[in-house]
Motif scaffolding. Sequence first.
Motif, PDB file in Angstrom:
ATOM      1  N   GLN A  41      46.584  89.159  30.132  1.00 23.59           N
ATOM      2  CA  GLN A  41      46.261  90.281  28.990  1.00 23.59           C
ATOM      3  C   GLN A  41      46.824  91.603  29.546  1.00 23.59           C
ATOM      4  OE1 GLN A  41      44.089  89.007  26.530  1.00 23.59           O
ATOM      5  NE2 GLN A  41      44.869  87.195  27.517  1.00 23.59           N
ATOM      6  N   HIS A  42      47.106  91.932  30.634  1.00 21.67           N
ATOM      7  CA  HIS A  42      47.925  92.930  30.919  1.00 21.67           C
ATOM      8  C   HIS A  42      48.728  92.837  32.525  1.00 21.67           C
ATOM      9  CE1 HIS A  42      44.634  94.316  33.854  1.00 21.67           C
ATOM     10  NE2 HIS A  42      43.959  93.771  32.794  1.00 21.67           N
ATOM     11  N   GLY A  47      46.782  86.118  34.524  1.00 19.82           N
ATOM     12  CA  GLY A  47      46.632  85.123  33.698  1.00 19.82           C
ATOM     13  C   GLY A  47      46.616  83.730  34.152  1.00 19.82           C
ATOM     14  N   ASN A 113      39.743  85.929  33.015  1.00 22.02           N
ATOM     15  CA  ASN A 113      39.938  86.569  31.820  1.00 22.02           C
ATOM     16  C   ASN A 113      39.147  85.760  30.463  1.00 22.02           C
ATOM     17  OD1 ASN A 113      42.085  84.605  31.397  1.00 22.02           O
ATOM     18  ND2 ASN A 113      43.663  85.891  31.470  1.00 22.02           N
TER      19      ASN A 113
END
Length: 188
Positions: A41-42, A47, A113
């Motif tokens: 996600q960043h 991830g 996440n």
Amino acid sequence: MIKKAKTFDFISETERLVIRPLKNEDYQNWLNEFKNRFPSQHRHDKGKIDMSECTEEWFHNLVKKHQTLALSDTAHIFGIFRKNDDIHLGMVDFSTLARDNFQWGRIGYMIHNQFWRKGYGKEAVKEALNIAFKDLNFHRIEAHINVDNAPSINLAESVGMEFECVRKGFIYEYEEWTDHMVYYINSK
């Protein structure tokens, strides 16, 4: 004399969570949630992770390593589980930086996440800080956070940690020495 908590058989509960060391029987649950992670996600979210070498034997060795680290008071590593279905949500850990006249530790935290934005991180870290002060006998806990990791900064601030400083070239990561913000909280 500071007493050491035996964290390898420790358990703490909140309204929605159970925080405890990993056990051998957690393997499939632990593995499933790593496999169910969303893509990154960043920058600071790994991830999806290749879990191919994380066999059951590998995991059992990890559990033993966590127990050894706890017994030596080097690190105390806890799984975060959802209370109603025992799903593995993430991890929180404490590394002992200094004892004696300092009683100083560092906190690390990670929520898979796929469970973000549900308040699990805040609930887990808040309870983990209680564990750090009441059971592990730390006086000061620091979080070392990348300067561009806004979600982690927001989490630290939401549980009452205060910004102290930026340590320049503090940790070697991403193939360079990176700056980290230091957030801290002292026992009351």
